[in-house]
Design a protein around this motif. Structure first.
Motif, PDB file in Angstrom:
ATOM      1  N   PHE A  56     -37.498  -0.331  47.708  1.00 52.06           N
ATOM      2  CA  PHE A  56     -37.499  -1.190  48.889  1.00 52.06           C
ATOM      3  C   PHE A  56     -38.695  -0.918  49.799  1.00 52.06           C
ATOM      4  O   PHE A  56     -39.461  -1.820  50.138  1.00 52.06           O
ATOM      5  N   ASP A  57     -38.864   0.351  50.163  1.00 54.06           N
ATOM      6  CA  ASP A  57     -39.946   0.689  51.095  1.00 54.06           C
ATOM      7  C   ASP A  57     -41.316   0.354  50.525  1.00 54.06           C
ATOM      8  O   ASP A  57     -42.209  -0.102  51.231  1.00 54.06           O
ATOM      9  N   ALA A  58     -41.460   0.571  49.195  1.00 57.30           N
ATOM     10  CA  ALA A  58     -42.749   0.286  48.559  1.00 57.30           C
ATOM     11  C   ALA A  58     -43.073  -1.211  48.631  1.00 57.30           C
ATOM     12  O   ALA A  58     -44.212  -1.598  48.918  1.00 57.30           O
ATOM     13  N   VAL A  59     -42.052  -2.044  48.385  1.00 57.77           N
ATOM     14  CA  VAL A  59     -42.277  -3.496  48.419  1.00 57.77           C
ATOM     15  C   VAL A  59     -42.597  -3.973  49.833  1.00 57.77           C
ATOM     16  O   VAL A  59     -43.516  -4.772  50.056  1.00 57.77           O
ATOM     17  N   VAL A  60     -41.839  -3.456  50.799  1.00 59.28           N
ATOM     18  CA  VAL A  60     -42.065  -3.837  52.193  1.00 59.28           C
ATOM     19  C   VAL A  60     -43.494  -3.465  52.603  1.00 59.28           C
ATOM     20  O   VAL A  60     -44.200  -4.239  53.245  1.00 59.28           O
ATOM     21  N   GLU A  61     -43.926  -2.290  52.177  1.00 61.52           N
ATOM     22  CA  GLU A  61     -45.272  -1.812  52.463  1.00 61.52           C
ATOM     23  C   GLU A  61     -46.322  -2.676  51.759  1.00 61.52           C
ATOM     24  O   GLU A  61     -47.289  -3.143  52.351  1.00 61.52           O
ATOM     25  N   LEU A  62     -46.071  -2.934  50.473  1.00 58.65           N
ATOM     26  CA  LEU A  62     -47.010  -3.700  49.652  1.00 58.65           C
ATOM     27  C   LEU A  62     -47.232  -5.107  50.211  1.00 58.65           C
ATOM     28  O   LEU A  62     -48.347  -5.616  50.223  1.00 58.65           O
ATOM     29  N   LEU A  63     -46.142  -5.728  50.693  1.00 57.03           N
ATOM     30  CA  LEU A  63     -46.234  -7.106  51.164  1.00 57.03           C
ATOM     31  C   LEU A  63     -46.487  -7.195  52.671  1.00 57.03           C
ATOM     32  O   LEU A  63     -46.627  -8.293  53.211  1.00 57.03           O
ATOM     33  N   GLY A  64     -46.522  -6.041  53.325  1.00 55.10           N
ATOM     34  CA  GLY A  64     -46.796  -6.032  54.765  1.00 55.10           C
ATOM     35  C   GLY A  64     -45.769  -6.803  55.566  1.00 55.10           C
ATOM     36  O   GLY A  64     -46.108  -7.604  56.439  1.00 55.10           O
ATOM     37  N   ILE A  65     -44.466  -6.585  55.288  1.00 51.32           N
ATOM     38  CA  ILE A  65     -43.433  -7.341  55.998  1.00 51.32           C
ATOM     39  C   ILE A  65     -42.514  -6.418  56.797  1.00 51.32           C
ATOM     40  O   ILE A  65     -41.451  -6.835  57.243  1.00 51.32           O
ATOM     41  N   GLY A  66     -42.962  -5.181  57.008  1.00 50.13           N
ATOM     42  CA  GLY A  66     -42.134  -4.201  57.718  1.00 50.13           C
ATOM     43  C   GLY A  66     -41.744  -4.654  59.120  1.00 50.13           C
ATOM     44  O   GLY A  66     -40.633  -4.419  59.574  1.00 50.13           O
ATOM     45  N   HIS A  67     -42.646  -5.367  59.806  1.00 48.07           N
ATOM     46  CA  HIS A  67     -42.380  -5.758  61.188  1.00 48.07           C
ATOM     47  C   HIS A  67     -41.473  -6.985  61.285  1.00 48.07           C
ATOM     48  O   HIS A  67     -41.110  -7.413  62.367  1.00 48.07           O
ATOM     49  N   LEU A  68     -41.115  -7.568  60.116  1.00 49.00           N
ATOM     50  CA  LEU A  68     -40.311  -8.800  60.135  1.00 49.00           C
ATOM     51  C   LEU A  68     -38.842  -8.557  59.827  1.00 49.00           C
ATOM     52  O   LEU A  68     -38.031  -9.466  59.932  1.00 49.00           O
ATOM     53  N   LEU A  69     -38.495  -7.321  59.450  1.00 55.57           N
ATOM     54  CA  LEU A  69     -37.188  -7.069  58.835  1.00 55.57           C
ATOM     55  C   LEU A  69     -35.999  -7.571  59.641  1.00 55.57           C
ATOM     56  O   LEU A  69     -35.023  -8.051  59.080  1.00 55.57           O
ATOM     57  N   SER A  70     -36.064  -7.472  60.964  1.00 56.49           N
ATOM     58  CA  SER A  70     -34.889  -7.857  61.743  1.00 56.49           C
ATOM     59  C   SER A  70     -34.929  -9.330  62.153  1.00 56.49           C
ATOM     60  O   SER A  70     -34.017  -9.820  62.803  1.00 56.49           O
ATOM     61  N   ARG A  71     -36.002 -10.048  61.768  1.00 59.57           N
ATOM     62  CA  ARG A  71     -36.111 -11.450  62.161  1.00 59.57           C
ATOM     63  C   ARG A  71     -35.296 -12.347  61.240  1.00 59.57           C
ATOM     64  O   ARG A  71     -34.841 -11.931  60.176  1.00 59.57           O
ATOM     65  N   ARG A  72     -35.164 -13.613  61.653  1.00 62.45           N
ATOM     66  CA  ARG A  72     -34.532 -14.642  60.820  1.00 62.45           C
ATOM     67  C   ARG A  72     -35.623 -15.475  60.165  1.00 62.45           C
ATOM     68  O   ARG A  72     -36.688 -15.669  60.757  1.00 62.45           O
ATOM     69  N   PRO A  73     -35.357 -16.025  58.968  1.00 67.26           N
ATOM     70  CA  PRO A  73     -36.388 -16.816  58.281  1.00 67.26           C
ATOM     71  C   PRO A  73     -36.949 -17.949  59.132  1.00 67.26           C
ATOM     72  O   PRO A  73     -38.128 -18.252  59.052  1.00 67.26           O
ATOM     73  N   ALA A  74     -36.114 -18.569  59.985  1.00 63.61           N
ATOM     74  CA  ALA A  74     -36.583 -19.710  60.775  1.00 63.61           C
ATOM     75  C   ALA A  74     -37.734 -19.316  61.703  1.00 63.61           C
ATOM     76  O   ALA A  74     -38.528 -20.166  62.100  1.00 63.61           O
TER      77      ALA A  74
END
Lengths: 232, 250
Positions: B113-131
């Motif tokens: 999980f952490d590797a993918v989040v890091e790889l795709l640079g989406i760590g700052h989005l985790l608590s957001r909603r897709p909209a």
């Protein structure tokens, strides 16, 4: 007499009404969701017939529905007879019968709202969930059902309100027995039929409005919360 | 390695494909619209049932009409990134990402999980909603979601088609990094030659439901007899920046 204190009759009528409407919704919700699913997604022979049957209470006079229920489910009825003999269940002239009458009358409203929300669910999202490893049942409970939540909420409120107001089918099927089957509208009707009943009738009328308002406000708040959850 | 020999008829359109995609790198599935690219990808994912034929991945049979084998999508372990993202609107980005991961048995999970989040640079989005995400962010989350099921293959159906040039640049580098960091073969559907040039290591050409070529992008793009394919469908052979600009301004 204290204006704000409820009389015994009013208390009975209000509690019974809420009890009956609550049960009517609880019983018809799972069946309603299943029916809505079948009508929106299913392909089977007799679908048009089922659709017509579901909508029948919407177009028939409630008294006709009440009479049909009595004929079918009364103690000597086609289904009611065996039900009493083998399981000891009596529906006619009991609160359970009032629940059934209210549920049947509210059913089309519930199904319509739920079906509409189901038709708005993007099947692409369900396909995506399948590719992520979820079986059909899991997809339904984790994707489809949550996305239907606004429609289910609307349907529940409509059905609840319709159940609270049910009169014709109820009085025909389970009669008007105080404390047993005398819901709020029935009590109100009874009061209009006796001399000096105007004050009591007006009090019940105000009570009905209050209950309806509270239900509406709760539902509005909930749907706003659900809608907000789908946005940012 | 993915092998696919299928025939399928949908109204007027007939698909008759015999193709192989290597077990590593990015294989581009290229062809004009209506060539059957999305149908093929849906068949690999199990969302569309071919009339006849056989589909295998690394020797595992996903579909075989003769043996009456047709694994449902949830049993195929194929990750799918859709053109329009298809994130679950009622779930947070984190819950979207872990949806498939939690359904993958721990013993066959190899994507972290952490590797993918890091790889795709989406760590700052985790608590957001897709909209609340931009198009490029949505696609990165969608890629992560598919990747976290530890799939045997990743399908990408024009994942950049709905994005403008700026948003595309938000995603392309991440897909490139994917190829270097994760050993999952990717089948990448596109009709943009510059995307293919910058991403693909192998290329399959489709036209009117048939495979008309297979090889490395450099090889295929320089073959004279295929020049007609680029030309005919209005896709210029030259896909340098000038040509890309021209297409965009159109």
């Amino acid at each position: 007499m204290d204006f704000f204190a409820l009389t015994a009759l009013e208390r009975e009528a209000v509690t019974l009404s809420l009890w009956v409407a609550g049960w009517a919704v609880a019983v018809s919700l799972p069946v309603g969701i299943l029916t809505a699913w079948a009508l929106a997604r299913g392909h089977f022979p007799g679908k048009t017939l089922l659709e017509a049957l579901v909508h029948l209470p919407l177009v028939l006079p409630p008294v006709v529905i009440g009479y049909l229920l009595l004929v079918l489910l009364g103690r000597n009825g086609l289904i009611g007879g065996p039900l009493y003999e083998h399981l000891g269940i009596t529906l006619a002239f009991t609160w359970k019968g009032a629940v059934l009458a209210a549920a049947v009358m509210a059913f089309p409203l519930l199904v319509r709202a739920v079906r509409l929300s189901l038709e708005n669910v993007d099947p692409g999202l369900e396909a995506a969930a399948r590719t992520l490893g979820a079986g059909p049942l899991r997809v339904f409970f984790t994707v489809t059902l949550p996305l239907m939540a606004p429609g289910i909420l609307t349907g529940t409120l409509l059905a609840f309100a319709r159940s609270l107001g049910e009169f014709g089918a109820t009085i025909t099927f389970v009669s008007n027995i105080r404390g047993q089957t005398q819901t709020l509208p029935l009590a109100l009707y009874t009061l209009t039929q006796v001399p000096d009943g105007e004050t009591g009738a007006m009090r019940l009328c105000i009570l009905s409005v209050l209950i309806a308002m509270v239900a509406l406000i709760i539902s509005e708040t909930l749907s706003r919360k659900v809608a907000a959850r789908m946005k940012a | 390695m993915l092998t696919l020999q299928i025939t399928h008829r949908q109204g007027q359109f007939a698909l008759d494909v015999d193709m192989e995609a290597p077990g590593t790198g990015v294989t581009a599935l290229y062809g004009p619209s209506g060539a059957g690219k999305t149908s093929i990808v849906n068949m690999v994912a199990g969302l569309l049932r071919p009339d006849a034929g056989r589909i295998t991945i690394n020797g595992l049979c996903l579909f075989d009409a003769n043996q009456k084998i047709n694994l449902p999508p949830e049993k195929r372990r194929i990750g799918y990134v859709f053109q329009e993202g298809r994130l679950f609107p009622h779930l947070s980005v984190r819950a979207n990402l872990t949806y498939g991961m939690r359904l993958t048995p721990a013993r066959i999970r190899f994507v972290d999980f952490d590797a993918v989040v890091e790889l795709l640079g989406i760590g700052h989005l985790l608590s957001r909603r897709p909209a609340g995400l931009s198009g490029g962010e949505k696609q990165r989350v969608a890629i992560g979601r598919a990747l976290l099921t530890s799939p045997a293959m990743l399908l990408m159906d024009e994942p950049l088609a709905s994005l403008d040039a700026v948003r595309k640049d938000e995603v392309i580098p991440f897909i490139k990094r994917l190829g270097n960091h994760v050993s999952i073969p990717i089948l990448y559907v596109s009709h943009e030659l510059n995307e293919i040039r910058s991403l693909a290591t192998h290329m399959i050409l489709l036209e009117e439901g048939r495979q008309v070529g297979s090889g490395t992008p450099e090889e295929l793009l320089s073959r004279p007899e295929l020049g007609a394919l680029w030309g005919k469908k209005g896709t210029p052979l030259d896909c340098g920046p000038a040509a890309a600009q021209m297409r965009m301004s159109r």
